[in-house]
Design a protein around this motif. Sequence first.
Motif, PDB file in Angstrom:
ATOM      1  N   LEU A 114      40.404  34.573  42.681  1.00  0.00           N
ATOM      2  CA  LEU A 114      39.109  34.245  42.081  1.00  0.00           C
ATOM      3  C   LEU A 114      38.990  34.848  40.686  1.00  0.00           C
ATOM      4  O   LEU A 114      38.474  34.206  39.762  1.00  0.00           O
ATOM      5  N   ALA A 115      39.477  36.079  40.510  1.00  0.00           N
ATOM      6  CA  ALA A 115      39.427  36.716  39.185  1.00  0.00           C
ATOM      7  C   ALA A 115      40.181  35.882  38.156  1.00  0.00           C
ATOM      8  O   ALA A 115      39.719  35.704  37.022  1.00  0.00           O
ATOM      9  N   GLY A 116      41.339  35.340  38.548  1.00  0.00           N
ATOM     10  CA  GLY A 116      42.122  34.503  37.643  1.00  0.00           C
ATOM     11  C   GLY A 116      41.377  33.238  37.256  1.00  0.00           C
ATOM     12  O   GLY A 116      41.404  32.819  36.085  1.00  0.00           O
ATOM     13  N   TYR A 117      40.691  32.649  38.226  1.00  0.00           N
ATOM     14  CA  TYR A 117      39.907  31.451  37.934  1.00  0.00           C
ATOM     15  C   TYR A 117      38.770  31.759  36.963  1.00  0.00           C
ATOM     16  O   TYR A 117      38.541  31.031  35.992  1.00  0.00           O
ATOM     17  N   LEU A 118      38.082  32.858  37.199  1.00  0.00           N
ATOM     18  CA  LEU A 118      36.966  33.233  36.322  1.00  0.00           C
ATOM     19  C   LEU A 118      37.455  33.563  34.917  1.00  0.00           C
ATOM     20  O   LEU A 118      36.794  33.256  33.927  1.00  0.00           O
ATOM     21  N   ASP A 119      38.636  34.198  34.829  1.00  0.00           N
ATOM     22  CA  ASP A 119      39.237  34.452  33.513  1.00  0.00           C
ATOM     23  C   ASP A 119      39.535  33.144  32.792  1.00  0.00           C
ATOM     24  O   ASP A 119      39.343  33.022  31.581  1.00  0.00           O
ATOM     25  N   THR A 120      40.031  32.162  33.533  1.00  0.00           N
ATOM     26  CA  THR A 120      40.368  30.863  32.940  1.00  0.00           C
ATOM     27  C   THR A 120      39.111  30.171  32.414  1.00  0.00           C
ATOM     28  O   THR A 120      39.108  29.596  31.319  1.00  0.00           O
ATOM     29  N   VAL A 121      38.027  30.232  33.183  1.00  0.00           N
ATOM     30  CA  VAL A 121      36.760  29.644  32.739  1.00  0.00           C
ATOM     31  C   VAL A 121      36.207  30.418  31.543  1.00  0.00           C
ATOM     32  O   VAL A 121      35.583  29.859  30.651  1.00  0.00           O
ATOM     33  N   GLY A 122      36.454  31.741  31.541  1.00  0.00           N
ATOM     34  CA  GLY A 122      36.012  32.566  30.425  1.00  0.00           C
ATOM     35  C   GLY A 122      34.744  33.340  30.665  1.00  0.00           C
ATOM     36  O   GLY A 122      34.258  34.043  29.769  1.00  0.00           O
ATOM     37  N   ILE A 123      34.186  33.249  31.860  1.00  0.00           N
ATOM     38  CA  ILE A 123      32.924  33.917  32.157  1.00  0.00           C
ATOM     39  C   ILE A 123      33.146  35.405  32.432  1.00  0.00           C
ATOM     40  O   ILE A 123      34.124  35.786  33.075  1.00  0.00           O
ATOM     41  N   PRO A 124      32.271  36.289  31.945  1.00  0.00           N
ATOM     42  CA  PRO A 124      32.394  37.704  32.309  1.00  0.00           C
ATOM     43  C   PRO A 124      32.111  37.884  33.802  1.00  0.00           C
ATOM     44  O   PRO A 124      31.296  37.147  34.367  1.00  0.00           O
ATOM     45  N   VAL A 130      42.770  40.419  37.475  1.00  0.00           N
ATOM     46  CA  VAL A 130      43.810  39.836  38.316  1.00  0.00           C
ATOM     47  C   VAL A 130      44.823  40.871  38.811  1.00  0.00           C
ATOM     48  O   VAL A 130      45.091  40.964  40.018  1.00  0.00           O
ATOM     49  N   LEU A 131      45.383  41.656  37.901  1.00  0.00           N
ATOM     50  CA  LEU A 131      46.437  42.591  38.287  1.00  0.00           C
ATOM     51  C   LEU A 131      45.940  43.631  39.278  1.00  0.00           C
ATOM     52  O   LEU A 131      46.561  43.860  40.318  1.00  0.00           O
ATOM     53  N   GLY A 132      44.802  44.252  38.974  1.00  0.00           N
ATOM     54  CA  GLY A 132      44.266  45.270  39.871  1.00  0.00           C
ATOM     55  C   GLY A 132      43.902  44.705  41.230  1.00  0.00           C
ATOM     56  O   GLY A 132      44.187  45.302  42.270  1.00  0.00           O
ATOM     57  N   ALA A 133      43.264  43.524  41.226  1.00  0.00           N
ATOM     58  CA  ALA A 133      42.868  42.899  42.487  1.00  0.00           C
ATOM     59  C   ALA A 133      44.087  42.534  43.327  1.00  0.00           C
ATOM     60  O   ALA A 133      44.110  42.742  44.548  1.00  0.00           O
TER      61      ALA A 133
END
Length: 402
Positions: A114-124, A130-133
């Motif tokens: 999910l973190a990767g998806y949110l990063d891709t969308v760009g939302i804070p 991703v790495l830590g999760a």
Amino acid sequence: MKIKVGVIFGGATVEHEVSIISAIQAIENMNRDKYEVIPIYIDKDRQWYTGKLLTDISLYQDFEDLKRYAKPVVLYNKKGKFYLQSLGFFKRNIAELDIAFPIVHGNNAEDGTLAGYLDTVGIPYVGSHVLGAAMGQDKVVMKQVLDAADLPIVDYTWFYDTEYQENKERITKNIEKLGFPVIVKPATLGSSVGIVFVKDESKLDEAIREAMEYDTKIVVEKAVENLVEVNESVLGDYEYQSLSAIEEVMSTDEFLTYKDKYLGNGKGTKKVSGGSKGMASADRIIPARISEKLQEEVKRISIETFRALNLSGLCRIDFLIDKKNEKVYVNEPNTIPGSLSFYLWEPTGKSYTELLDDMITLAIKDYRKKKKKVTSFDTNILTHFDGVKGVKGLKGMKAKLK
């Protein structure tokens, strides 16, 4: 103007219901004078929904009925603004978001997906990236990183399900070298799902096969004797970390089980919307009944583990202590721990509402800091790309590789 917080929960995971409990708890404790909360539920088929009634936990007993009051949506970025948009031919914006607050558990969600998806969308968003999760979710990778950082972990071995099917005898011998009793775990699950305490070899195969029902990667650990389980919560980022009180968790079994965490009858705890209070319902003693020396060791290792695993936001780190020999071992980090471990911060004077506010503030700070970093170049190298020569160059490279 209120900050619009999209609380994301659920997902295609065996910890789906645990996520719902944690999310509803958080929603009920957010400061409504400061935040406008938009619930975002991901069902077990990965469809996203939003709607005010999603905050009523009792309705999840029959979500097919709840779907009549919730709208399927997708998250998208439009010129730096973030919207939940309806599906179908006549699309419309259902809600605008300023920040996402993932409160998810397990594979396909908490593991960095999910973190990767949110990063891709760009939302804070709140919490580890991703790495830590990912490292926090995979017990094998987590142990390898902690071992490299010279942080204490129990003796263990690991293998894939196919390896066990092909060479059961070799893997069994490796486990025997650890010495019984052992703990058998699926490598990438949480909430004690699929974990079995094995006293001798007669029950080993059964335990491994149960773990294999949940995961392709299996971890077997040497069980800690004279066991005391304690947890410490860390709030912060790579620059600064603060620590909660230390709890001693009381188990009805050889280790803290799923039943202890989510189905037990915790003493002195209230219900949330008529349902379980999750980890907050487990029996515990705060502060933990360990020596001052062990308390300092747990605190030191908590911060070092948080930093070594690239964690941010809030993380509950679970420890195993051999009380007789005063040895501390990191069991695992929980990047989105059940109940967000608010009960560990209350003894320090920090309310759940304040804790949630701190997490959101950290996320906004992190987002602004990242925005200052270079993420792309203004110069487009493709403007100087000669298509014909470029193709010839590629052919030449292929010829050299042959």
